[in-house]
Design a protein around this motif. Structure first.
Motif: not given
Length: 488
Positions: A210-211, A214-216, A235-236, A259, A261, A294
């Motif tokens: 991730t960066k 990003d969405t988890i 992270l979002h 949506k 990641d 993913i």
């Protein structure tokens, strides 16, 4: 004539089949009446197959059919090498907790102060620690591990003082790979990297894939440590509803999959719900994520603490593309303070090793070798079997006490493994405030608000049942129930 003979033979077979069917159903009905009437209580052991066979003068197969019928209706359940027992569901009085809502972290509510308060309370003397997610020392093989330390130091040329390769102890990785055959794992020592516990493994996995921004996706409610790691990496978070029995709501995940990641789920005995994702859902999840490339970070921390006959497979068992990063640890089963865990990172292995090299150079070899030594000759399996039996018994005892001493509208989880219970109380109760009252009476629990980024679970709490069941624990559950009743 031959036709008539065949018809007669068919009728005789049908009659015998009906007679046999009525026998096993009759036996099942007798046992069911004893369970429903309360003659056989929650957790009571049923007579053995042989005993029932002699009681009713039937075949073993007929008795097996009767037991299978009862098991299919969740009235009884089998335990490895122990027999059949009255199921927790059979006489369950309290409802299961509610399923959370699908929600993203657009409007986060800080939980750090509450987490700090709970952990700071652990310094208090004579505290019954229902809040801490670790087993009591009396339930761990400490003496055997201490003996192992002495043996390992003698075996190691340097006494365990030198660096080791960043990938970790070859002996431990080989032991974990061998042991993974229990759930048909096709791992080798080269597939694994050792870590400083499961949380370190999860952190490294998230760092690798991730960066910031990003969405988890993670289940809700979820272990607060996972939330804190996600927040620290910018992270979002989208919280996916999780059912207390079967885990992640696959339909809810599909609604937001475009949506996402990265996913981080606990398929086997989630913390705090204790849910177990059905195998078909695991297969579907891995397939869906593989098609979209993913990564799935799988926290399998409690996977060995199952109450059924077999260890449930992790999602990793169905991973052919290397997108599942399987994380585990010995912290919940053997030695919390050793901080020894692992990850099978799939196609992200090189990145994980590089990160570990930069962060810590290597993990201490001594405790890894002690655990590898303990896993030899079946000692770990033997310990796990005894440990699981204790936890299973404790779960019954806790649930009975909660049903007896807590308000009638309390909802309680029905974990199929692990060692935590999730309670949902009356909506008027705030467990964060209730925590302060309980602490003054030397009782600690984990308020529900810790297990989400959202403004919810205020009326929930998590209890640890990996404590030796005794009169004090029973009394403290009764006192906690009184505290809850007086909160209205």
């Amino acid at each position: 004539m031959n036709n008539k003979k065949k018809i007669a033979e068919d009728n005789l077979l049908a009659y015998k089949s009906m007679k046999k069917e009525s026998l096993y159903l009759k036996i099942a009905h007798i046992i069911e009446e004893q369970i429903v009437s309360g003659t056989m209580q929650l957790g009571d052991k049923l007579p053995s197959l042989r005993v029932v066979q002699k009681m009713y003068h039937v075949s073993i197969n007929t008795v097996k059919q009767a037991f299978l019928e009862l098991e299919s209706r969740s009235l009884i359940e089998s335990r490895p090498r122990s027999g059949y027992f009255v199921s927790k569901i059979a006489q369950r009085r309290l409802s299961l907790p509610s399923v959370g809502r699908l929600q993203a972290s657009d409007n986060e509510h800080d939980q750090e102060d509450l987490i700090d308060k709970v952990y700071n309370s652990l310094k208090k003397e004579n505290l019954t620690q229902f809040s801490l997610g670790v087993p009591a020392q009396s339930m761990l093989p400490i003496a055997k591990l201490n003996k192992g330390i002495v043996n390992v130091i003698r075996k190691l040329d340097d006494g365990g003082t030198s660096y080791e390769p960043a990938q970790g102890s070859i002996n431990l990785r080989r032991s974990i790979a061998k042991w993974s055959m229990e759930f048909e794992g096709q791992l080798t020592e080269e597939d694994l990297v050792t870590t400083s516990g499961a949380m370190n493994a999860i952190f490294n996995c998230l760092l690798a894939v991730t960066k910031p921004g990003d969405t988890i996706a993670m289940e809700t409610p979820v272990y607060f440590g996972t939330i804190q790691i996600a927040k620290s990496l910018g992270l979002h978070v989208i919280e996916i509803p999780s059912h207390p029995i079967c885990g992640i709501d696959m339909d809810a995940l599909k609604k937001v999959i475009s949506k996402i990641d990265v996913c981080c789920f606990t398929a086997n005995f989630s913390n705090p719900l204790g849910s177990l994702m059905p195998e078909e859902n695991k297969i579907e999840l891995v397939k869906m994520l593989t098609e979209r490339n993913i990564p799935l970070i799988e926290d399998d921390l409690y996977g060995n603490l199952y109450f059924g006959t077999n260890r449930p497979k992790p999602c990793k068992a169905f991973d052919e593309a290397g997108i599942v990063m399987w994380c585990g640890s010995f912290s919940k089963t053997l030695a919390p303070g050793y901080r020894v865990g692992w990850v099978a990172p799939g196609k992200f292995k090189k990145k994980i090793i590089r990160q570990k090299l930069l962060q810590t150079i290597s993990t201490p070899v001594l405790y890894q070798e002690v655990i590898a030594d303990f896993m030899e000759h079946g000692r770990y399996d033997h310990h796990l079997q005894n440990f699981r039996n204790k936890l299973y018994s404790n779960c019954f005892q806790y649930q009975r006490a909660i049903e007896e001493y807590f308000p009638d509208n309390t909802k309680i989880s029905d974990p199929q493994g692990g060692f935590v219970l999730w309670l949902e109380l009356d909506k008027r109760i705030d467990t964060a405030s209730l925590f302060d009252t309980a602490i003054r009476q030397n009782i600690s629990f984990a308020p529900g608000r810790m297990f989400t980024l959202q403004d919810r679970y205020h009326n929930c709490m998590r209890l640890n049942f990996a404590l030796e069941w005794n009169e004090r624990i029973h009394t403290d559950l009764k006192r906690l129930g009184t505290i809850v009743k007086n909160a209205f």
